[in-house]
Motif scaffolding. Structure first.
Motif, PDB file in Angstrom:
ATOM      1  N   LYS A 186      44.831  48.497  14.488  1.00 22.66           N
ATOM      2  CA  LYS A 186      44.515  49.165  13.220  1.00 22.66           C
ATOM      3  C   LYS A 186      43.956  50.549  13.491  1.00 22.66           C
ATOM      4  O   LYS A 186      43.256  50.768  14.483  1.00 22.66           O
ATOM      5  CB  LYS A 186      43.493  48.364  12.432  1.00 22.66           C
ATOM      6  N   ILE A 187      44.255  51.478  12.576  1.00 20.87           N
ATOM      7  CA  ILE A 187      43.741  52.839  12.664  1.00 20.87           C
ATOM      8  C   ILE A 187      42.759  53.045  11.521  1.00 20.87           C
ATOM      9  O   ILE A 187      43.072  52.756  10.373  1.00 20.87           O
ATOM     10  CB  ILE A 187      44.873  53.874  12.550  1.00 20.87           C
ATOM     11  N   SER A 188      41.567  53.550  11.841  1.00 26.31           N
ATOM     12  CA  SER A 188      40.560  53.882  10.831  1.00 26.31           C
ATOM     13  C   SER A 188      40.393  55.392  10.816  1.00 26.31           C
ATOM     14  O   SER A 188      40.131  56.001  11.857  1.00 26.31           O
ATOM     15  CB  SER A 188      39.218  53.231  11.152  1.00 26.31           C
ATOM     16  N   TYR A 189      40.554  55.979   9.637  1.00 25.36           N
ATOM     17  CA  TYR A 189      40.420  57.425   9.488  1.00 25.36           C
ATOM     18  C   TYR A 189      39.052  57.748   8.908  1.00 25.36           C
ATOM     19  O   TYR A 189      38.647  57.183   7.914  1.00 25.36           O
ATOM     20  CB  TYR A 189      41.524  57.975   8.578  1.00 25.36           C
ATOM     21  N   GLY A 190      38.346  58.651   9.538  1.00 21.48           N
ATOM     22  CA  GLY A 190      37.032  59.092   9.093  1.00 21.48           C
ATOM     23  C   GLY A 190      36.722  60.415   9.752  1.00 21.48           C
ATOM     24  O   GLY A 190      37.617  61.230   9.967  1.00 21.48           O
ATOM     25  N   ASN A 191      35.458  60.633  10.123  1.00 21.04           N
ATOM     26  CA  ASN A 191      35.107  61.854  10.857  1.00 21.04           C
ATOM     27  C   ASN A 191      35.811  61.896  12.208  1.00 21.04           C
ATOM     28  O   ASN A 191      36.181  62.955  12.687  1.00 21.04           O
ATOM     29  CB  ASN A 191      33.600  61.954  11.053  1.00 21.04           C
ATOM     30  N   THR A 192      35.964  60.748  12.836  1.00 16.58           N
ATOM     31  CA  THR A 192      36.803  60.602  14.022  1.00 16.58           C
ATOM     32  C   THR A 192      37.794  59.490  13.731  1.00 16.58           C
ATOM     33  O   THR A 192      37.520  58.583  12.946  1.00 16.58           O
ATOM     34  CB  THR A 192      35.982  60.242  15.281  1.00 16.58           C
ATOM     35  N   ILE A 193      38.931  59.546  14.364  1.00 15.49           N
ATOM     36  CA  ILE A 193      39.961  58.526  14.167  1.00 15.49           C
ATOM     37  C   ILE A 193      39.729  57.439  15.206  1.00 15.49           C
ATOM     38  O   ILE A 193      39.577  57.721  16.399  1.00 15.49           O
ATOM     39  CB  ILE A 193      41.353  59.155  14.317  1.00 15.49           C
ATOM     40  N   LEU A 194      39.683  56.192  14.753  1.00 12.12           N
ATOM     41  CA  LEU A 194      39.421  55.058  15.648  1.00 12.12           C
ATOM     42  C   LEU A 194      40.647  54.153  15.704  1.00 12.12           C
ATOM     43  O   LEU A 194      41.189  53.770  14.663  1.00 12.12           O
ATOM     44  CB  LEU A 194      38.212  54.264  15.163  1.00 12.12           C
ATOM     45  N   LEU A 195      41.070  53.818  16.913  1.00 15.36           N
ATOM     46  CA  LEU A 195      42.160  52.868  17.119  1.00 15.36           C
ATOM     47  C   LEU A 195      41.533  51.574  17.609  1.00 15.36           C
ATOM     48  O   LEU A 195      41.008  51.513  18.725  1.00 15.36           O
ATOM     49  CB  LEU A 195      43.162  53.397  18.149  1.00 15.36           C
ATOM     50  N   ASP A 196      41.564  50.564  16.767  1.00 16.35           N
ATOM     51  CA  ASP A 196      40.941  49.279  17.083  1.00 16.35           C
ATOM     52  C   ASP A 196      41.989  48.334  17.652  1.00 16.35           C
ATOM     53  O   ASP A 196      43.136  48.333  17.210  1.00 16.35           O
ATOM     54  CB  ASP A 196      40.326  48.703  15.815  1.00 16.35           C
ATOM     55  N   ASN A 197      41.589  47.506  18.606  1.00 12.94           N
ATOM     56  CA  ASN A 197      42.466  46.526  19.247  1.00 12.94           C
ATOM     57  C   ASN A 197      43.480  47.234  20.151  1.00 12.94           C
ATOM     58  O   ASN A 197      44.655  46.908  20.162  1.00 12.94           O
ATOM     59  CB  ASN A 197      43.175  45.664  18.201  1.00 12.94           C
ATOM     60  N   PHE A 198      43.010  48.206  20.907  1.00 16.23           N
ATOM     61  CA  PHE A 198      43.855  48.974  21.820  1.00 16.23           C
ATOM     62  C   PHE A 198      43.866  48.267  23.170  1.00 16.23           C
ATOM     63  O   PHE A 198      42.842  48.143  23.826  1.00 16.23           O
ATOM     64  CB  PHE A 198      43.308  50.392  21.967  1.00 16.23           C
ATOM     65  N   ILE A 199      44.974  47.792  23.604  1.00 20.47           N
ATOM     66  CA  ILE A 199      45.196  47.043  24.845  1.00 20.47           C
ATOM     67  C   ILE A 199      44.512  45.676  24.798  1.00 20.47           C
ATOM     68  O   ILE A 199      45.148  44.674  25.003  1.00 20.47           O
ATOM     69  CB  ILE A 199      44.770  47.819  26.114  1.00 20.47           C
ATOM     70  N   ASN A 200      43.211  45.613  24.500  1.00 24.87           N
ATOM     71  CA  ASN A 200      42.541  44.326  24.315  1.00 24.87           C
ATOM     72  C   ASN A 200      41.551  44.458  23.152  1.00 24.87           C
ATOM     73  O   ASN A 200      41.300  45.549  22.660  1.00 24.87           O
ATOM     74  CB  ASN A 200      41.873  43.826  25.602  1.00 24.87           C
ATOM     75  N   THR A 201      40.993  43.354  22.728  1.00 27.44           N
ATOM     76  CA  THR A 201      40.158  43.348  21.527  1.00 27.44           C
ATOM     77  C   THR A 201      38.809  44.033  21.728  1.00 27.44           C
ATOM     78  O   THR A 201      38.164  44.394  20.747  1.00 27.44           O
ATOM     79  CB  THR A 201      39.924  41.904  21.036  1.00 27.44           C
ATOM     80  N   ASP A 202      38.379  44.218  22.979  1.00 27.55           N
ATOM     81  CA  ASP A 202      37.072  44.831  23.236  1.00 27.55           C
ATOM     82  C   ASP A 202      37.146  46.349  23.378  1.00 27.55           C
ATOM     83  O   ASP A 202      36.129  47.017  23.439  1.00 27.55           O
ATOM     84  CB  ASP A 202      36.448  44.258  24.512  1.00 27.55           C
ATOM     85  N   LEU A 203      38.342  46.893  23.454  1.00 25.19           N
ATOM     86  CA  LEU A 203      38.517  48.321  23.688  1.00 25.19           C
ATOM     87  C   LEU A 203      38.833  49.040  22.381  1.00 25.19           C
ATOM     88  O   LEU A 203      39.677  48.591  21.607  1.00 25.19           O
ATOM     89  CB  LEU A 203      39.648  48.534  24.690  1.00 25.19           C
ATOM     90  N   ILE A 204      38.142  50.146  22.141  1.00 22.98           N
ATOM     91  CA  ILE A 204      38.389  50.963  20.951  1.00 22.98           C
ATOM     92  C   ILE A 204      38.569  52.407  21.406  1.00 22.98           C
ATOM     93  O   ILE A 204      37.915  52.849  22.361  1.00 22.98           O
ATOM     94  CB  ILE A 204      37.258  50.810  19.915  1.00 22.98           C
ATOM     95  N   ILE A 205      39.473  53.101  20.774  1.00 23.17           N
ATOM     96  CA  ILE A 205      39.799  54.483  21.129  1.00 23.17           C
ATOM     97  C   ILE A 205      39.290  55.402  20.031  1.00 23.17           C
ATOM     98  O   ILE A 205      39.463  55.111  18.843  1.00 23.17           O
ATOM     99  CB  ILE A 205      41.329  54.659  21.268  1.00 23.17           C
ATOM    100  N   SER A 206      38.675  56.526  20.424  1.00 28.51           N
ATOM    101  CA  SER A 206      38.252  57.518  19.439  1.00 28.51           C
ATOM    102  C   SER A 206      38.996  58.822  19.704  1.00 28.51           C
ATOM    103  O   SER A 206      39.174  59.233  20.855  1.00 28.51           O
ATOM    104  CB  SER A 206      36.741  57.736  19.485  1.00 28.51           C
ATOM    105  N   ILE A 207      39.440  59.445  18.613  1.00 25.17           N
ATOM    106  CA  ILE A 207      40.163  60.712  18.681  1.00 25.17           C
ATOM    107  C   ILE A 207      39.459  61.690  17.752  1.00 25.17           C
ATOM    108  O   ILE A 207      39.293  61.393  16.565  1.00 25.17           O
ATOM    109  CB  ILE A 207      41.631  60.546  18.238  1.00 25.17           C
ATOM    110  N   PRO A 208      39.029  62.850  18.257  1.00 32.07           N
ATOM    111  CA  PRO A 208      38.446  63.854  17.361  1.00 32.07           C
ATOM    112  C   PRO A 208      39.459  64.285  16.307  1.00 32.07           C
ATOM    113  O   PRO A 208      40.657  64.408  16.594  1.00 32.07           O
ATOM    114  CB  PRO A 208      38.103  65.018  18.300  1.00 32.07           C
ATOM    115  N   LYS A 209      38.996  64.474  15.087  1.00 31.72           N
ATOM    116  CA  LYS A 209      39.889  64.758  13.966  1.00 31.72           C
ATOM    117  C   LYS A 209      40.696  66.042  14.161  1.00 31.72           C
ATOM    118  O   LYS A 209      41.818  66.140  13.693  1.00 31.72           O
ATOM    119  CB  LYS A 209      39.084  64.832  12.676  1.00 31.72           C
ATOM    120  N   ASP A 210      40.144  67.027  14.878  1.00 32.40           N
ATOM    121  CA  ASP A 210      40.866  68.288  15.064  1.00 32.40           C
ATOM    122  C   ASP A 210      42.049  68.156  16.018  1.00 32.40           C
ATOM    123  O   ASP A 210      42.890  69.040  16.098  1.00 32.40           O
ATOM    124  CB  ASP A 210      39.917  69.384  15.550  1.00 32.40           C
ATOM    125  N   GLN A 211      42.168  67.050  16.732  1.00 31.95           N
ATOM    126  CA  GLN A 211      43.260  66.831  17.682  1.00 31.95           C
ATOM    127  C   GLN A 211      44.536  66.311  17.027  1.00 31.95           C
ATOM    128  O   GLN A 211      45.608  66.377  17.627  1.00 31.95           O
ATOM    129  CB  GLN A 211      42.823  65.810  18.741  1.00 31.95           C
TER     130      GLN A 211
END
Length: 119
Positions: A60-85
């Motif tokens: 799942k992707i959550s959009y906010g101040n930073t973009i979060l990718l939940d359930n990336f590779i495994n359930t314990d890993l979360i990815i953050s992407i700065p919004k300007d990217q």
């Protein structure tokens, strides 16, 4: 009449504030000892991402101040992407462990990588 003009103005302000979303296909690379290693391809659609590897779960992707990718590779890993990217062809991201000992797991970076758009 003032209230009508104010209402119309607020409507147009809200209409123009659409959220930029990740779309398309990307190669994802993870940094290991200052070298980027290509892992897999990933496809983004609206608020979901899917790996080309069929054994990897959807996320799942959550959009906010930073973009979060939940359930990336495994359930314990979360990815953050700065919004300007998000508008760039090469997007840098940071990996965080949900089981981190930090009070806020987003404060502790456990890895980083890049998403490179496939055209």
């Amino acid at each position: 009449m003032k209230y009508f003009a104010l209402l119309i103005m607020l409507f147009f302000i809200n209409f123009n504030q659409e959220t930029e979303k990740l779309t398309g296909r990307y190669n994802y690379l993870i940094e290991n000892d200052n070298v980027y290693i290509q892992k897999d391809k990933i496809t983004f659609k609206d608020s979901v991402f899917v790996f080309d590897n069929k054994f990897m779960p959807k996320g799942k992707i959550s959009y906010g101040n930073t973009i979060l990718l939940d359930n990336f590779i495994n359930t314990d890993l979360i990815i953050s992407i700065p919004k300007d990217q998000i508008k760039k062809d090469t997007i840098e991201f940071f990996m965080h462990d949900k089981k981190s000992s930090a009070a806020n797991y987003l404060d502790e970076v456990v890895g980083k990588g890049k998403l490179i758009r496939i055209k």
